[in-house]
Design a protein around this motif. Structure first.
Motif, PDB file in Angstrom:
ATOM      1  N   VAL A 138       2.518  -3.103  -3.376  1.00 35.90           N
ATOM      2  CA  VAL A 138       1.374  -3.638  -2.639  1.00 35.90           C
ATOM      3  C   VAL A 138       1.242  -2.937  -1.282  1.00 35.90           C
ATOM      4  O   VAL A 138       0.136  -2.552  -0.875  1.00 35.90           O
ATOM      5  CB  VAL A 138       1.507  -5.172  -2.463  1.00 35.90           C
ATOM      6  N   LEU A 139       2.354  -2.732  -0.591  1.00 36.33           N
ATOM      7  CA  LEU A 139       2.296  -2.049   0.703  1.00 36.33           C
ATOM      8  C   LEU A 139       1.835  -0.602   0.562  1.00 36.33           C
ATOM      9  O   LEU A 139       1.046  -0.110   1.378  1.00 36.33           O
ATOM     10  CB  LEU A 139       3.659  -2.106   1.393  1.00 36.33           C
ATOM     11  N   PHE A 140       2.306   0.095  -0.468  1.00 35.66           N
ATOM     12  CA  PHE A 140       1.866   1.466  -0.700  1.00 35.66           C
ATOM     13  C   PHE A 140       0.371   1.532  -0.992  1.00 35.66           C
ATOM     14  O   PHE A 140      -0.339   2.387  -0.470  1.00 35.66           O
ATOM     15  CB  PHE A 140       2.640   2.113  -1.845  1.00 35.66           C
ATOM     16  N   VAL A 141      -0.125   0.635  -1.832  1.00 36.77           N
ATOM     17  CA  VAL A 141      -1.549   0.636  -2.184  1.00 36.77           C
ATOM     18  C   VAL A 141      -2.399   0.304  -0.965  1.00 36.77           C
ATOM     19  O   VAL A 141      -3.436   0.938  -0.719  1.00 36.77           O
ATOM     20  CB  VAL A 141      -1.824  -0.334  -3.349  1.00 36.77           C
ATOM     21  N   LEU A 142      -1.978  -0.664  -0.174  1.00 38.52           N
ATOM     22  CA  LEU A 142      -2.731  -0.994   1.049  1.00 38.52           C
ATOM     23  C   LEU A 142      -2.719   0.173   2.039  1.00 38.52           C
ATOM     24  O   LEU A 142      -3.728   0.437   2.699  1.00 38.52           O
ATOM     25  CB  LEU A 142      -2.155  -2.250   1.699  1.00 38.52           C
ATOM     26  N   THR A 143      -1.620   0.873   2.129  1.00 41.43           N
ATOM     27  CA  THR A 143      -1.547   2.037   3.008  1.00 41.43           C
ATOM     28  C   THR A 143      -2.477   3.140   2.530  1.00 41.43           C
ATOM     29  O   THR A 143      -3.182   3.756   3.335  1.00 41.43           O
ATOM     30  CB  THR A 143      -0.097   2.559   3.081  1.00 41.43           C
ATOM     31  N   LEU A 144      -2.496   3.382   1.226  1.00 38.61           N
ATOM     32  CA  LEU A 144      -3.410   4.394   0.686  1.00 38.61           C
ATOM     33  C   LEU A 144      -4.859   4.013   0.929  1.00 38.61           C
ATOM     34  O   LEU A 144      -5.693   4.864   1.266  1.00 38.61           O
ATOM     35  CB  LEU A 144      -3.168   4.574  -0.807  1.00 38.61           C
ATOM     36  N   LYS A 145      -5.169   2.742   0.767  1.00 37.88           N
ATOM     37  CA  LYS A 145      -6.532   2.275   1.016  1.00 37.88           C
ATOM     38  C   LYS A 145      -6.908   2.485   2.482  1.00 37.88           C
ATOM     39  O   LYS A 145      -8.012   2.930   2.790  1.00 37.88           O
ATOM     40  CB  LYS A 145      -6.650   0.801   0.640  1.00 37.88           C
TER      41      LYS A 145
ATOM     42  N   ALA B 231       8.700  12.534 -12.490  1.00 42.02           N
ATOM     43  CA  ALA B 231       7.238  12.469 -12.447  1.00 42.02           C
ATOM     44  C   ALA B 231       6.732  12.041 -11.074  1.00 42.02           C
ATOM     45  O   ALA B 231       5.723  12.568 -10.594  1.00 42.02           O
ATOM     46  CB  ALA B 231       6.730  11.509 -13.517  1.00 42.02           C
ATOM     47  N   VAL B 232       7.418  11.127 -10.415  1.00 39.87           N
ATOM     48  CA  VAL B 232       6.988  10.675  -9.085  1.00 39.87           C
ATOM     49  C   VAL B 232       6.989  11.838  -8.100  1.00 39.87           C
ATOM     50  O   VAL B 232       6.082  11.975  -7.281  1.00 39.87           O
ATOM     51  CB  VAL B 232       7.897   9.531  -8.569  1.00 39.87           C
TER      52      VAL B 232
ATOM     53  N   LEU C 159      -1.658  10.465  -5.166  1.00 35.33           N
ATOM     54  CA  LEU C 159      -0.774   9.495  -4.529  1.00 35.33           C
ATOM     55  C   LEU C 159      -0.802   8.136  -5.224  1.00 35.33           C
ATOM     56  O   LEU C 159       0.235   7.494  -5.366  1.00 35.33           O
ATOM     57  CB  LEU C 159      -1.131   9.344  -3.053  1.00 35.33           C
ATOM     58  N   LEU C 160      -1.967   7.695  -5.655  1.00 37.43           N
ATOM     59  CA  LEU C 160      -2.039   6.409  -6.350  1.00 37.43           C
ATOM     60  C   LEU C 160      -1.284   6.471  -7.682  1.00 37.43           C
ATOM     61  O   LEU C 160      -0.576   5.529  -8.048  1.00 37.43           O
ATOM     62  CB  LEU C 160      -3.493   5.990  -6.580  1.00 37.43           C
ATOM     63  N   GLY C 161      -1.389   7.576  -8.369  1.00 36.26           N
ATOM     64  CA  GLY C 161      -0.631   7.755  -9.603  1.00 36.26           C
ATOM     65  C   GLY C 161       0.861   7.739  -9.352  1.00 36.26           C
ATOM     66  O   GLY C 161       1.629   7.173 -10.130  1.00 36.26           O
ATOM     67  N   ALA C 162       1.287   8.357  -8.247  1.00 29.43           N
ATOM     68  CA  ALA C 162       2.705   8.355  -7.900  1.00 29.43           C
ATOM     69  C   ALA C 162       3.188   6.939  -7.589  1.00 29.43           C
ATOM     70  O   ALA C 162       4.305   6.571  -7.952  1.00 29.43           O
ATOM     71  CB  ALA C 162       2.957   9.276  -6.716  1.00 29.43           C
TER      72      ALA C 162
END
Length: 79
Positions: free
Chosen positions: A65-72, A18-19, A25-28
């Motif tokens: 957390v790093l992925f979410v901050l990067t997406l933001k 699924a990933v 991207l946020l869902g992944a």
């Protein structure tokens, strides 16, 4: 306990597929976090608590957390 481990392994394989297929991207990132938590549970089932704690803290915690901050930050630069 063996049935539980088999279900978790199937969930692990499903979440890894699924990933790679999710376009959002946020869902992944969220599915990746669940993958990491399931992996931590499997490490615990294999009597490796040190790996389970590390996987939960680094894999599910810090990396998410790093992925979410990067997406933001990326979405902020687009605007």
């Amino acid at each position: 306990m063996k049935i539980f481990s088999m279900i978790m392994i199937l969930f692990l394989v499903g979440s890894s597929i699924a990933v790679s297929m999710i376009r959002n991207l946020l869902g992944a990132v969220i599915v990746f976090m669940t993958y990491s938590l399931v992996m931590a549970i499997l490490w615990q089932q294999l009597n490796a608590p040190d790996l389970a704690i590390t996987e939960a803290a680094i894999g599910a915690g810090v990396t998410t957390v790093l992925f979410v901050l990067t997406l933001k930050r990326i979405r902020g630069e687009k605007k």
